[in-house]
Design a protein around this motif. Structure first.
Motif, PDB file in Angstrom:
ATOM      1  N   THR A 134       0.717  -1.179  -0.171  1.00  0.00           N
ATOM      2  CA  THR A 134       0.091  -0.076   0.032  1.00  0.00           C
ATOM      3  C   THR A 134       1.055   1.342   0.077  1.00  0.00           C
ATOM      4  O   THR A 134       2.127   1.154   0.172  1.00  0.00           O
ATOM      5  CB  THR A 134      -0.815  -0.040   1.212  1.00  0.00           C
ATOM      6  OG1 THR A 134       0.029  -0.159   2.447  1.00  0.00           O
ATOM      7  CG2 THR A 134      -1.778  -1.135   1.414  1.00  0.00           C
ATOM      8  N   THR A 182       1.927  10.270  -7.513  1.00  0.00           N
ATOM      9  CA  THR A 182       2.000   9.455  -8.777  1.00  0.00           C
ATOM     10  C   THR A 182       2.070   7.769  -8.145  1.00  0.00           C
ATOM     11  O   THR A 182       1.349   7.070  -8.855  1.00  0.00           O
ATOM     12  CB  THR A 182       3.310   9.644  -9.874  1.00  0.00           C
ATOM     13  OG1 THR A 182       3.328  11.167  -9.807  1.00  0.00           O
ATOM     14  CG2 THR A 182       3.013   9.073 -11.207  1.00  0.00           C
ATOM     15  N   ASN A 213      -1.124   6.637  -6.681  1.00  0.00           N
ATOM     16  CA  ASN A 213      -2.160   6.310  -7.438  1.00  0.00           C
ATOM     17  C   ASN A 213      -1.858   5.166  -8.298  1.00  0.00           C
ATOM     18  O   ASN A 213      -2.856   4.380  -8.473  1.00  0.00           O
ATOM     19  CB  ASN A 213      -2.221   7.453  -8.808  1.00  0.00           C
ATOM     20  CG  ASN A 213      -2.956   8.555  -7.977  1.00  0.00           C
ATOM     21  OD1 ASN A 213      -3.851   8.614  -7.202  1.00  0.00           O
ATOM     22  ND2 ASN A 213      -2.620   9.901  -8.582  1.00  0.00           N
ATOM     23  N   LEU A 214      -0.719   4.745  -8.465  1.00  0.00           N
ATOM     24  CA  LEU A 214      -0.182   3.662  -9.192  1.00  0.00           C
ATOM     25  C   LEU A 214      -0.596   2.378  -8.342  1.00  0.00           C
ATOM     26  O   LEU A 214      -0.732   1.482  -8.588  1.00  0.00           O
ATOM     27  CB  LEU A 214       1.348   3.761  -9.960  1.00  0.00           C
ATOM     28  CG  LEU A 214       1.482   4.376 -11.173  1.00  0.00           C
ATOM     29  CD1 LEU A 214       2.764   4.716 -11.427  1.00  0.00           C
ATOM     30  CD2 LEU A 214       1.051   3.796 -12.227  1.00  0.00           C
ATOM     31  N   LYS A 219      -2.555   1.997  -6.174  1.00  0.00           N
ATOM     32  CA  LYS A 219      -4.084   1.641  -6.046  1.00  0.00           C
ATOM     33  C   LYS A 219      -4.376   0.783  -7.050  1.00  0.00           C
ATOM     34  O   LYS A 219      -5.393   0.074  -7.058  1.00  0.00           O
ATOM     35  CB  LYS A 219      -4.869   2.882  -6.040  1.00  0.00           C
ATOM     36  CG  LYS A 219      -4.637   3.740  -4.717  1.00  0.00           C
ATOM     37  CD  LYS A 219      -5.686   4.812  -4.861  1.00  0.00           C
ATOM     38  CE  LYS A 219      -5.394   5.954  -3.620  1.00  0.00           C
ATOM     39  NZ  LYS A 219      -5.852   7.049  -3.832  1.00  0.00           N
ATOM     40  N   GLU A 220      -3.794   1.079  -8.404  1.00  0.00           N
ATOM     41  CA  GLU A 220      -4.107   0.081  -9.405  1.00  0.00           C
ATOM     42  C   GLU A 220      -3.500  -1.271  -9.592  1.00  0.00           C
ATOM     43  O   GLU A 220      -4.010  -2.126 -10.498  1.00  0.00           O
ATOM     44  CB  GLU A 220      -3.940   0.979 -10.627  1.00  0.00           C
ATOM     45  CG  GLU A 220      -4.754   2.497 -10.722  1.00  0.00           C
ATOM     46  CD  GLU A 220      -4.657   3.271 -11.890  1.00  0.00           C
ATOM     47  OE1 GLU A 220      -5.102   2.921 -12.796  1.00  0.00           O
ATOM     48  OE2 GLU A 220      -3.663   4.157 -11.826  1.00  0.00           O
ATOM     49  N   VAL A 221      -2.244  -1.257  -9.181  1.00  0.00           N
ATOM     50  CA  VAL A 221      -1.409  -2.539  -9.480  1.00  0.00           C
ATOM     51  C   VAL A 221      -1.147  -3.266  -8.191  1.00  0.00           C
ATOM     52  O   VAL A 221      -0.949  -2.517  -7.183  1.00  0.00           O
ATOM     53  CB  VAL A 221      -0.082  -2.401 -10.146  1.00  0.00           C
ATOM     54  CG1 VAL A 221      -0.303  -1.976 -11.811  1.00  0.00           C
ATOM     55  CG2 VAL A 221       0.847  -1.447  -9.578  1.00  0.00           C
ATOM     56  N   SER A 222      -1.049  -4.554  -8.283  1.00  0.00           N
ATOM     57  CA  SER A 222      -0.591  -5.255  -6.912  1.00  0.00           C
ATOM     58  C   SER A 222       0.990  -5.797  -7.052  1.00  0.00           C
ATOM     59  O   SER A 222       1.340  -6.587  -7.793  1.00  0.00           O
ATOM     60  CB  SER A 222      -1.339  -6.534  -6.903  1.00  0.00           C
ATOM     61  OG  SER A 222      -2.726  -6.557  -6.934  1.00  0.00           O
ATOM     62  N   LYS A 279       4.242   1.267 -13.979  1.00  0.00           N
ATOM     63  CA  LYS A 279       3.531   1.341 -15.253  1.00  0.00           C
ATOM     64  C   LYS A 279       3.530   0.199 -16.056  1.00  0.00           C
ATOM     65  O   LYS A 279       2.522  -0.047 -16.596  1.00  0.00           O
ATOM     66  CB  LYS A 279       4.144   2.612 -16.001  1.00  0.00           C
ATOM     67  CG  LYS A 279       3.799   3.882 -15.661  1.00  0.00           C
ATOM     68  CD  LYS A 279       4.281   5.146 -16.131  1.00  0.00           C
ATOM     69  CE  LYS A 279       3.652   6.496 -15.700  1.00  0.00           C
ATOM     70  NZ  LYS A 279       4.408   7.787 -16.044  1.00  0.00           N
ATOM     71  N   LYS A 287       1.295  -2.046 -14.708  1.00  0.00           N
ATOM     72  CA  LYS A 287       0.033  -1.772 -15.044  1.00  0.00           C
ATOM     73  C   LYS A 287      -0.441  -2.079 -16.327  1.00  0.00           C
ATOM     74  O   LYS A 287      -1.487  -2.596 -16.694  1.00  0.00           O
ATOM     75  CB  LYS A 287      -0.228  -0.074 -14.786  1.00  0.00           C
ATOM     76  CG  LYS A 287      -1.763   0.137 -14.700  1.00  0.00           C
ATOM     77  CD  LYS A 287      -1.637   1.995 -14.531  1.00  0.00           C
ATOM     78  CE  LYS A 287      -2.890   2.522 -15.112  1.00  0.00           C
ATOM     79  NZ  LYS A 287      -2.851   3.900 -15.053  1.00  0.00           N
ATOM     80  N   ARG A 321      -3.492  -4.635 -17.813  1.00  0.00           N
ATOM     81  CA  ARG A 321      -4.355  -4.156 -18.948  1.00  0.00           C
ATOM     82  C   ARG A 321      -4.371  -5.119 -20.029  1.00  0.00           C
ATOM     83  O   ARG A 321      -5.592  -5.631 -20.425  1.00  0.00           O
ATOM     84  CB  ARG A 321      -4.255  -2.636 -19.210  1.00  0.00           C
ATOM     85  CG  ARG A 321      -5.409  -2.292 -19.976  1.00  0.00           C
ATOM     86  CD  ARG A 321      -5.152  -0.624 -20.335  1.00  0.00           C
ATOM     87  NE  ARG A 321      -4.928   0.128 -19.132  1.00  0.00           N
ATOM     88  CZ  ARG A 321      -4.268   1.113 -19.343  1.00  0.00           C
ATOM     89  NH1 ARG A 321      -3.639   1.488 -20.372  1.00  0.00           N
ATOM     90  NH2 ARG A 321      -4.293   2.050 -18.110  1.00  0.00           N
ATOM     91  N   ASN A 371      -5.936  -8.482 -19.159  1.00  0.00           N
ATOM     92  CA  ASN A 371      -7.261  -8.496 -18.766  1.00  0.00           C
ATOM     93  C   ASN A 371      -8.095  -8.387 -20.072  1.00  0.00           C
ATOM     94  O   ASN A 371      -9.134  -9.147 -20.402  1.00  0.00           O
ATOM     95  CB  ASN A 371      -7.685  -7.039 -17.998  1.00  0.00           C
ATOM     96  CG  ASN A 371      -7.569  -7.325 -16.563  1.00  0.00           C
ATOM     97  OD1 ASN A 371      -7.451  -8.312 -16.118  1.00  0.00           O
ATOM     98  ND2 ASN A 371      -7.607  -6.044 -15.869  1.00  0.00           N
TER      99      ASN A 371
END
Ligand SMILES: Nc1ncnc2c1ncn2[C@@H]1O[C@H](COP(=O)(O)OP(=O)(O)OP(=O)(O)O)[C@@H](O)[C@H]1O
Ligand SMILES: [Mg+2]
Length: 454
Positions: free
Chosen positions: A381, A403, A406-407, A409-412, A440, A443, A447, A450
């Motif tokens: 976290t 930055t 934020n990143l 929060k989007e990737v594990s 990045k 991320k 993506r 997915n």
């Protein structure tokens, strides 16, 4: 009534007569009859002796005797000038307060306690154990018969508390692992020097504080555990993906509480009986650690199954890994020794299981009382990242932090992966930029995975 000196001189003459009698008998009678006569004679003589001897053997019911360890630790603290030799263990010689000292065989030490004069000595004898000669040591404590009750009520507890204080102050912690070839308790020790501490551990500060409070409450509440009739132990389950800090947390706990670690690898334990021997020789103020509990129980249960099948089908040539003395351990065996009646051997013990996948665990293992607290060690976290940035780069803020927040929060990503990025010491300037690149990339990968999945 005869005077004390008359009794003592009668005692001395009787002893001399017995010596003479013994020499004559030893030439005329077989050894079994001789031993029986001497046993009976010395039993009757001990009636007249004013002294009483406590014997503390190295092993008790086949496992190592904690009282023996306590005496071994305590005695060097009362060394008087009467002693002319001492054994020094492999401790750091630059730190005299931390030396590991022991008394040598046959030397006598006098201790004075609450007006009593107590004489200690260390004995060594060779005994036959499963057709082998084994050296056995024992400490002997001689006191007056009239002081026996006082020794038990006050002196022995005094030894236990002094030894515990000394051991808890000793600088070196130990990590014990199981070694089949070690014919003593089975545990083999090494010095434990892991740098992990709570202040370097990356996790949310509130959760970290909760764990610390829980540990401190556990250590403080000896009386409480006694009052409610529970053994003074606590079970933790640490779960989460690889690289999230489960083992680091165990090391941080050991360092904070100054507890030794017993690292139990279930795969290498051959039977429930062996497991019992191992677990009953664990000392207090320690962590019993079972890493990857799901895999290790499975491996051990599979082993049991293979053996059962071999027996059922009468296979002539059993799998060479197993012998008839290698039946494997059972889940109920493990639960019984960690949690049932056999678990109450030594106090102040944490039992920590770790796993990557909590869902694979048998619910029996998770029931309250066995596992008192589950701790999820998750992906990194922003709060955990800030802790890592503080430890690795000594920075607590930067314009790139937003930055990164934020990143994350989007990737594990695991704290281990972030720590690896922060350790790129060949390019310290651009470390945060390079971490952002890494996040990045992750991320982007996520993506495209997915999209492929749709
Ligand atoms: N929460 C964390 N705080 C600080 N360092 C961490 C943390 N998590 C991982 N690390 C770093 O990553 C390395 C691996 O972590 P650790 O061995 O504790 O993970 P683990 O959860 O036990 O993994 P595994 O499930 O594979 O056993 C550690 O040496 C440590 O440097
Ligand atoms: Mg680990």
């Amino acid at each position: 009534m005869p005077s004390i000196s008359t009794i003592l001189s009668a005692y001395a003459s009787l002893s001399a007569a017995i010596m003479l009698f013994r020499t004559i008998l030893s030439q005329m009678l077989p050894s079994e009859i001789r031993n029986y006569i001497f046993l009976k004679l010395s039993q009757s003589l001990s009636h007249f002796s004013p002294n009483f001897t406590f014997i503390v053997e190295e092993r008790w019911e086949a496992v190592s005797n904690h009282t023996y360890r306590a005496v071994e630790t305590y005695l060097p603290t009362i060394i008087a000038t009467s002693i002319d030799s001492l054994l020094i263990g492999s401790a750091n010689l630059l730190k005299p307060h931390n030396l590991d000292l022991r008394i040598s065989v046959d030397c006598k030490i006098i201790d004075e306690f609450q007006g009593m004069k107590l004489e200690w000595s260390l004995f060594r004898e060779t005994i036959k154990f499963y057709h082998r000669d084994e050296l056995r040591y024992s400490y002997r404590l001689k006191c007056k018969k009239t002081e026996r009750a006082k020794v038990m009520a006050s002196y022995l507890p005094h030894i236990a508390t002094t030894a515990q204080t000394i051991l808890s102050m000793r600088e070196n912690l130990h990590i014990y692992t199981y070694n089949k070839r070690n014919c003593g308790s089975g545990w083999e020790s090494a010095i434990f020097k892991h740098p992990a501490r709570f202040d370097t551990l990356a996790m949310d500060p509130e959760r970290k504080a909760e764990i610390i409070n829980d540990l401190e409450a556990f250590v403080r509440r000896k009386e409480f555990f006694w009052k409610v009739g529970r053994s003074w132990k606590r079970g933790y389950l640490l779960h989460g993906p690889p690289g999230t800090g489960k083992s680091s947390l165990v090391a941080a706990i050991a360092n904070r509480l100054r507890y030794n670690i017993y690292d139990l690898q279930l795969q290498s334990v051959r039977s429930d009986a062996e497991l019992r021997r191992l677990l009953t020789s664990i000392t207090g103020r320690s962590i019993l650690l079972v890493e990857d509990i799901d895999c290790s129980i499975k491996a051990s249960l599979d082993r049991t199954k293979v053996r059962d099948e071999q027996e059922e089908y009468g296979e002539d040539e059993p799998d060479h890994r197993f012998s008839s003395s290698d039946p494997g351990i059972t889940l109920s065996g493990l639960l019984n020794f960690t949690d049932g009646l056999w678990s109450s051997f030594e106090d102040e013990r944490l039992i920590i299981f770790t796993t990557n996948d909590k869902d694979k665990l048998d619910p029996a293992l998770l029931r309250p009382g066995r596992i008192d607290r589950e701790i999820y060690m998750g992906y990194c976290t922003f709060a955990a990242f800030k802790q890592l940035a503080d430890s690795y780069l000594q920075i607590d803020n930067d314009h790139l932090f937003a930055t990164i927040e934020n990143l994350l929060k989007e990737v594990s990503v695991t704290p281990a992966e972030v720590a690896q990025q922060l350790m790129k010491i060949d390019e310290p300037e651009g470390i945060l930029e390079s971490l952002i690149e890494f996040l990045k990339l992750r991320k982007g990968k996520l993506r495209s995975e997915n999209e492929e999945g749709k």
